[in-house]
Design an enzyme around this catalytic site. Structure first.
Site, short mmCIF file in Angstrom:
data_model
loop_
_atom_site.label_atom_id
_atom_site.label_comp_id
_atom_site.label_asym_id
_atom_site.label_seq_id
_atom_site.Cartn_x
_atom_site.Cartn_y
_atom_site.Cartn_z
CB CYS A 1 55.09 35.76 22.36
SG CYS A 1 53.92 34.80 21.43
CG HIS B 1 48.18 37.41 39.75
ND1 HIS B 1 48.63 37.28 41.05
CD2 HIS B 1 49.28 37.52 38.99
CE1 HIS B 1 49.96 37.29 41.05
NE2 HIS B 1 50.37 37.44 39.81
#
Ligand code: GLN
Ligand code: ZN
Length: 760
Positions: free
Chosen positions: A523, A701
């Site tokens: 979020c 990543h």
């Protein structure tokens, strides 16, 4: 009409699901780490669904979206619904484990690719198709949610991504090149949807919503035709619920008459992004329920009820009936303003989050159905809020506006690129193939503890600053030891690269609890950019000069660019984005000038979101790229030719913005390329780009540490496209998600590989 479903009057297209206090995030993360079992996860999820529906019914909606809950993502849910999960997860017997493996991968299985949901900050999982991918209906989730909703007495309307959008957003699996694109499977998939409609009607469903946002874009050439074919087939079924095709995020052009020609009962249009005027021109709309999205579902501003009701009234004659709705799902806004104790009264009165938007929808539906008089109090409150917003001095800072016009009028230009290169080389004396990093270093537990301690009042600001400086000193020492050429301070003091600046700029409000789902359990809390932007004082200088005081190597000043700040905020809707971008740019420009005065020779202005704000319709792209480039140039043209400007771009396919990247005219551009194998260099060359570039030489990543040879090979490959004087060596993005061990090893290899390649 093949169904007898009564039209509804007030609804929303979908709602947030992460929980008002991020309960779902916490529950799934606990489930992933084995701290709760499946039953506990399911009961947390059921409680959230129950509360969501209860509040929507209590607010007065007469049709409530269900199946908008998701453990991870609605595209993944749709892939499960139609039996199109990738074969590599097929061996996992437990359905929930299989679902999460597709979403997140595991030791053996790569996850589905994730990408942005249209021009929002929500990321969906991209379903993959192979030539042998076959479909089969698996309606377990939607039926279970329906049953729950029914038990609760909710007027439930299942929401499902429509077949055209589902296929348009899917991709052919990487190892099946040459396979037809997924959209070629439309007719086949539509039969699964036909089967689903039969199941839904058997379960007493009266209305079903199919989301087709792809119809407002130019992503698929013949989208209107495809939609007409799909919905003619589905609408032609005799045994089915009433069909509501929802579109959002833009204006339906040729797809509107196409949809209207089909037998579907309702069409939803986004009247915040698009205009109502076009609707009157489609006479056949008179047979349909028009679901008018007049309440902005993706931004936080309070609706002008007077105007919205005017729009709704004007539509009466165009359709058989008009229902009121949000323009899109409220997934993209926080739950409720009630969770924000610190907003001043004026700003609060200008805002509407998820729940407040539902109240607006209900009021408008009453005004439309029973007359304007029945909502005169609501209209008066809305008018008062709008009057307060237009007259608030914070929205009109004359000084900022004047400064922008005078800088723009004077040209806001730096010297020619080769002149800058010479001046910078004289000042910096960097070796060929300079090595650097993108800005952030690992977020250590010491940093997290310091932040928590400051928040809880355990330590004061002075102690917090001391701890941050200790982190900076560690990062500088590490980089010295590794032998990097251009150092960074590591960004320990930044919670987030946008929020950090928003908290320090006038015109922004940073919420306390305004969480929105970015993807899966992640979020974000986008700041609210409500007024004219101004910088009361320097925002980064203290940290950067501290870092520079610890080393003789140049330390890069690190700033976030205007486009990215806009892309990751809720932005005022009362003036063109271009004007707001210029104000943010001015604040960043002032910061660059202060950094330069403090002796900083290199300043990086990150624009990772440049591609994100690209409009959905081709005709709007040029204008966007023009103002985006202007804003970046405004933010970076205040410094001398001898100060080197860097920028950093990531997260995207650069194809459509490659010309704009060249136009940014940064002295050095670092760009994510570890996974696109330097193609981006060829594209930049083709766009006439001749400044320096640092294509990421390894993928940050992943926790994997790249080998020396691997990096050297990638550098040699880059040197085929870009000469050594223009090539920089760096990872492909910031390092904050990695561990210190991974970073240390990887950068050691990066420096060694560079030395090897320099030696020839
Ligand atoms: N300077 C930022 C960092 O290194 C850039 C982040 C990004 O590209 N998203 O973290
Ligand atoms: Zn990046």
């Amino acid at each position: 009409m093949s169904t007898t479903a009564a039209p509804f009057t007030a609804t929303i297209l979908g709602s947030p699901r992460i929980g008002p206090n991020r309960e779902l995030k916490r529950a799934v993360e606990k489930y992933w780490s084995g701290r709760i079992d499946r039953a506990e996860l399911e009961s947390a999820a059921a409680a959230l669904r129950r509360d969501t529906w209860a509040s929507l019914v209590a607010a007065g909606l007469d049709s409530v979206p269900v199946n908008t809950f998701s453990y991870y993502d609605q595209m993944l849910d749709t892939a499960v619904l139609v039996g199109a999960l990738p074969t590599r997860v097929g061996g996992i017997t437990d359905d929930l484990d299989r679902y999460f493996a597709a979403a997140r991968g595991n030791d053996e299985i790569a996850p589905l690719e994730m990408t942005k949901w249209f021009d929002t900050n929500y990321h969906y999982l991209v379903p993959e198709f192979r030539p042998d991918t076959s479909f089969s209906l698996n309606p377990v989730k939607v039926l279970a949610e329906l049953e729950e909703a029914r038990a609760q007495g909710v007027p439930a309307r299942p929401v499902i991504i429509g077949p055209v959008t589902f296929l348009a957003l899917s991709k052919a699996a990487e190892d099946s090149v040459g396979a037809p694109s997924p959209i070629a499977r439309l007719d086949e998939l539509v039969e699964i949807y036909a089967e689903l409609l039969g199941v839904l009607v058997d379960h007493g469903v009266e209305w079903v919503q199919f989301d087709e946002p792809v119809l407002v874009t130019d992503m698929v050439d013949n989208a209107a035709e495809l939609a007409e074919r799909a919905y003619a087939r589905l609408g032609g079924l005799t045994k089915r619920p009433a069909i509501f095709v929802a579109t959002y995020f833009g204006e339906l052009t040729d797809a509107l008459p196409a949809l209207v020609r089909t037998p579907v009962e309702a069409i939803g249009v986004d009247l915040v992004a698009g205009s109502a005027a076009a609707l009157a021109a489609v006479p056949e709309l008179k047979d349909k329920l028009l679901v008018a999205g007049v309440v902005d579902g993706r931004n936080v501003w309070r609706t002008d009820l007077d105007r919205a009701l005017g729009t709704l009234d004007s539509l009466r004659g165009s359709a058989k009936a008009v229902a009121v709705s949000t323009s899109c799902s409220t997934l993209h806004v926080p739950y409720t303003l009630d969770a924000e104790p610190d907003i001043d009264a004026a700003l609060r009165s200008w805002l509407a989050f998820g729940l407040e938007k539902v109240t607006e929808v209900v009021a408008l539906a009453r005004g439309l159905g029973q007359g304007r008089d029945t909502i005169s109090a609501e209209i008066a409150a809305s008018n008062a809020a709008i009057a307060s917003r237009t007259s608030d001095p914070r929205l009109n800072n004359g000084q900022v506006r004047e400064r922008i016009s005078s800088i723009v009028a004077s040209g806001a230009k730096r010297g020619p690129a080769d002149q800058r290169r010479t001046a910078q080389q004289e000042r910096l004396k960097l070796p060929a193939l300079p090595t650097t990093t993108i800005g952030s270093y690992p977020q250590t537990s010491a940093i997290r503890i310091a932040r928590a301690d400051l928040r809880s009042g355990k330590i004061d600001a002075a102690e917090y600053n001391r701890r941050m400086k200790a982190e900076i000193a560690d990062v500088i020492a590490l980089q010295e030891q590794l032998g990097l050429d251009v150092l960074v301070h590591g960004e320990p003091e930044r919670n987030d690269m946008v929020q950090y600046f928003a908290e320090q700029l006038d015109g922004f409000f940073a919420t306390q609890n305004g969480w929105v789902q970015s993807y899966g359990s992640r979020c974000v809390r986008p700041p609210i950019l409500y007024g004219d932007v101004a910088r009361p004082e320097p925002m980064t200088v203290e940290w950067i000069i501290y870092a520079q005081s610890l080393t003789d190597k140049p330390v890069k000043g690190m700033l976030t660019g205007p486009v990215t700040i806009l892309a990751w905020s809720f932005v005022r809707d009362d003036q063109p984005l271009a004007d707001t971008a210029a104000q943010v740019a001015l604040a960043i420009r002032d910061e660059t000038v202060d950094l330069q005065s403090a002796g900083i020779a290199i300043i990086q202005v990150d624009e990772p979101a440049l591609r994100e704000l690209l409009p959905l319709r081709s005709k709007d792209k040029e204008d966007y790229l023009r103002w985006a480039v202007d804003a970046f140039r405004l933010s970076t043209s205040g410094v001398a030719d001898s100060t080197q400007i860097h920028t950093h771009l990531c997260y995207s396919e650069f194809g459509e913005v490659i010309g704009a990247i060249a136009d940014l005219d940064a002295d050095v551009t670092s760009i994510e390329a570890a996974r696109s194998h330097m193609e981006v260099l060829d594209d930049l060359n083709a766009a006439g780009f001749s400044n320096s570039v640092g294509p990421g030489v390894y993928d940050i990543h992943s926790p994997r540490v790249p080998g020396v040879e691997e990096i050297a090979t990638s550098l040699r490959e880059a040197l085929k496209a870009v000469p050594a004087e223009r090539l920089w060596v760096n990872p492909d993005c910031g390092l904050k998600t990695r561990t210190t061990d991974e970073v240390t090893e990887s950068l050691k290899h990066l420096v060694t590989a560079t030395a090897k390649v320099r030696a020839g």
